[in-house]
Design an enzyme around this catalytic site. Structure first.
Site, PDB file in Angstrom:
ATOM      1  N   THR A 107       0.827  -1.215   0.000  1.00  0.00           N
ATOM      2  CA  THR A 107       0.000   0.000   0.000  1.00  0.00           C
ATOM      3  C   THR A 107       0.860   1.263   0.000  1.00  0.00           C
ATOM      4  O   THR A 107       1.978   1.264   0.532  1.00  0.00           O
ATOM      5  CB  THR A 107      -0.906  -0.011   1.253  1.00  0.00           C
ATOM      6  OG1 THR A 107      -1.515   1.261   1.399  1.00  0.00           O
ATOM      7  CG2 THR A 107      -0.118  -0.298   2.531  1.00  0.00           C
ATOM      8  N   GLU A 109       0.330   3.543   1.927  1.00  0.00           N
ATOM      9  CA  GLU A 109       0.368   4.026   3.321  1.00  0.00           C
ATOM     10  C   GLU A 109       1.685   3.721   4.024  1.00  0.00           C
ATOM     11  O   GLU A 109       1.981   4.312   5.065  1.00  0.00           O
ATOM     12  CB  GLU A 109      -0.805   3.439   4.117  1.00  0.00           C
ATOM     13  CG  GLU A 109      -2.129   3.887   3.551  1.00  0.00           C
ATOM     14  CD  GLU A 109      -3.288   3.766   4.514  1.00  0.00           C
ATOM     15  OE1 GLU A 109      -3.063   3.612   5.724  1.00  0.00           O
ATOM     16  OE2 GLU A 109      -4.426   3.828   4.031  1.00  0.00           O
TER      17      GLU A 109
HETATM   18  O1  DAU Z   1      -4.155   4.098   0.319  1.00  0.00           O
HETATM   19  C1  DAU Z   1      -4.372   2.720   0.242  1.00  0.00           C
HETATM   20  C2  DAU Z   1      -5.209   2.316   1.416  1.00  0.00           C
HETATM   21  O2  DAU Z   1      -6.517   2.831   1.196  1.00  0.00           O
HETATM   22  C3  DAU Z   1      -5.268   0.815   1.639  1.00  0.00           C
HETATM   23  O3  DAU Z   1      -3.977   0.342   1.936  1.00  0.00           O
HETATM   24  C4  DAU Z   1      -6.205   0.502   2.805  1.00  0.00           C
HETATM   25  O4  DAU Z   1      -6.324  -0.897   2.971  1.00  0.00           O
HETATM   26  C5  DAU Z   1      -7.560   1.093   2.522  1.00  0.00           C
HETATM   27  O5  DAU Z   1      -8.419   0.881   3.627  1.00  0.00           O
HETATM   28  C6  DAU Z   1      -7.459   2.580   2.209  1.00  0.00           C
HETATM   29  O6  DAU Z   1      -7.123   3.337   3.410  1.00  0.00           O
HETATM   30  P1  DAU Z   1      -7.842   4.711   3.775  1.00  0.00           P
HETATM   31  O7  DAU Z   1      -7.772   4.891   5.232  1.00  0.00           O
HETATM   32  O8  DAU Z   1      -7.349   5.824   2.920  1.00  0.00           O
HETATM   33  O9  DAU Z   1      -9.348   4.350   3.282  1.00  0.00           O
HETATM   34  P2  DAU Z   1     -10.774   4.667   3.896  1.00  0.00           P
HETATM   35  O10 DAU Z   1     -11.787   4.255   2.861  1.00  0.00           O
HETATM   36  O11 DAU Z   1     -10.938   4.132   5.262  1.00  0.00           O
HETATM   37  O12 DAU Z   1     -10.782   6.256   4.010  1.00  0.00           O
HETATM   38  C7  DAU Z   1     -10.559   7.090   2.888  1.00  0.00           C
HETATM   39  C8  DAU Z   1     -10.568   8.516   3.388  1.00  0.00           C
HETATM   40  O13 DAU Z   1     -11.902   8.848   3.821  1.00  0.00           O
HETATM   41  C9  DAU Z   1      -9.690   8.757   4.593  1.00  0.00           C
HETATM   42  O14 DAU Z   1      -9.122  10.052   4.508  1.00  0.00           O
HETATM   43  C10 DAU Z   1     -10.648   8.686   5.776  1.00  0.00           C
HETATM   44  C11 DAU Z   1     -11.933   9.241   5.195  1.00  0.00           C
HETATM   45  N1  DAU Z   1     -13.181   8.675   5.760  1.00  0.00           N
HETATM   46  C12 DAU Z   1     -13.337   7.330   5.770  1.00  0.00           C
HETATM   47  C13 DAU Z   1     -14.473   6.754   6.294  1.00  0.00           C
HETATM   48  C14 DAU Z   1     -14.649   5.269   6.317  1.00  0.00           C
HETATM   49  C15 DAU Z   1     -14.176   9.536   6.245  1.00  0.00           C
HETATM   50  O15 DAU Z   1     -14.052  10.764   6.207  1.00  0.00           O
HETATM   51  N2  DAU Z   1     -15.290   8.949   6.770  1.00  0.00           N
HETATM   52  C16 DAU Z   1     -15.490   7.599   6.830  1.00  0.00           C
HETATM   53  O16 DAU Z   1     -16.559   7.162   7.348  1.00  0.00           O
END
Ligand code: DAU
Length: 330
Positions: A107, A109
């Site tokens: 990733t 990250e």
């Molecule tokens: O960048 C690659 C990564 O992307 C992967 O390695 C991870 O497995 C994957 O979960 C993802 O990580 P993120 O933390 O970026 O993804 P997430 O969908 O959880 O969140 C995307 C963005 O949206 C992050 O800035 C947090 C924000 N978010 C997320 C959720 C679930 C919100 O604002 N509200 C939410 O409810």
């Protein structure tokens, strides 16, 4: 919907089926020749070695991981066990069963967080900031160590945020789509100006296929489609596509340690392996919304009791602070 790039290859899918694992997602190919499913845990080295030997496996592609940052904030232990311990066991199994190539799906990250400019390169030092990212970085180090110490043929791919059909609705895009369908609040963490670099899952898979078949041993490739978007823009686009207005947006308590911006420089894989993404983000997002709309029963089933408990654990207090007392997913 599911397209096999190499229908003549034998594929053995090893999955322990934790909360996001779902055999229904692979039903369409479950009876096709050359495809086998084995329910097993990558931490079970003996079992995995037996599976590798039984099928004469030549390449391992390690997709297995605890992948959700918020869950790693609540409890880091499963991330250490599966992402680090599981990868190590799989590397050992690969050596024992004389597997020819080990591809680690990693990733962006692992690189940490960016300021307002620049992009991660393969040479950017690893600086993980969440327990999830730390576990993925540790796994990458083990893969590199097995390459250097034991001469294992390895490739590491590091991708940005995926979206598309079948994504478990803990991730931003499907969570917001399903909440918008239901007219529920859209919980945006903090100011919503965090930036993610979105790539369609099929573009990611095509890049992995090239890494499996064409990458030199020991290589590391960044994968990203140059689609940087602040979260709020993505959420607004989803509201637009679902016919909802911005009154559903709720700015809620931020994720602890929230990385501000990710952006990938994927020039190496474009140049060396001839990869390029095919999906335009706006079109891909519209298709994704359409997919979730057309697959209501699937959405109902994955948002089971366990999902409802998770949702309430992650969001109830945050939504209360934002002025919403009780709201549940269906
Ligand atoms: O960048 C690659 C990564 O992307 C992967 O390695 C991870 O497995 C994957 O979960 C993802 O990580 P993120 O933390 O970026 O993804 P997430 O969908 O959880 O969140 C995307 C963005 O949206 C992050 O800035 C947090 C924000 N978010 C997320 C959720 C679930 C919100 O604002 N509200 C939410 O409810």
């Amino acid at each position: 919907m599911i397209r096999r790039l190499r229908p003549d290859d034998l594929v053995v899918n090893v999955d322990v089926l934790t909360y996001a694992g779902n055999l229904e997602n692979l039903q369409a190919i479950s009876t096709t020749p050359g495809y086998h499913f084995v329910r097993a845990d990558i931490r079970d080295q003996e079992r995995v070695t037996a599976v590798l030997r039984q099928h004469g496996i030549e390449v391992i592609v390690n997709f297995a991981a605890e992948s959700h940052v918020d869950r790693s904030v609540t409890s880091a232990e499963p991330f250490l066990d599966t992402n680090v311990g599981g990868t190590l066991r799989l590397l050992e199994a690969a050596r024992t069963a004389n597997v020819k190539r080990f591809v680690q799906i990693s990733t962006d990250e692992v690189y940490g967080s960016l300021g307002s400019t620049g992009a991660f390169e393969e040479t950017t030092p690893m600086a993980p900031r969440s327990p999830y990212a730390a576990s993925k970085a540790a796994a990458d180090h083990f893969v590199a160590a097995f390459h250097h110490t034991h001469g294992l043929d390895t490739v590491i791919t590091r991708c940005s945020n995926n979206y598309g059909p079948y994504q478990f609705p803990e991730k931003l895009i499907p969570l917001m789509i399903l909440n918008a369908f239901d007219g529920n609040a859209l919980p945006v963490y903090g100011d919503g100006m965090q930036v993610r670099d979105w790539i369609h899952v099929e573009d990611h898979c095509e890049a992995i296929d090239l890494a499996v078949t064409r990458a030199p041993s020991g290589a590391v490739y960044n994968i990203g489609a140059e689609n940087e978007r602040p979260n709020l823009d993505v959420v607004r686009a989803i509201l637009n596509l679902t016919g909802r207005d911005e009154s559903l947006i709720r700015h809620v308590t931020d994720r602890p340690g929230h990385d501000r911006r990710y952006a990938m420089n994927a020039a190496r894989i474009r140049r060396e392996l001839g990869w390029s993404p095919r999906h335009d983000f706006e079109r891909g997002l519209a298709d994704t919304v359409a997919w979730y709309r057309a697959n209501g029963p699937w959405c109902e089933r994955v948002r089971s009791g366990a999902y409802r408990s998770y949702y309430s654990e992650q969001y109830a207090a945050r939504l209360r602070v934002a002025g919403i007392d009780s709201e549940d997913v269906r």
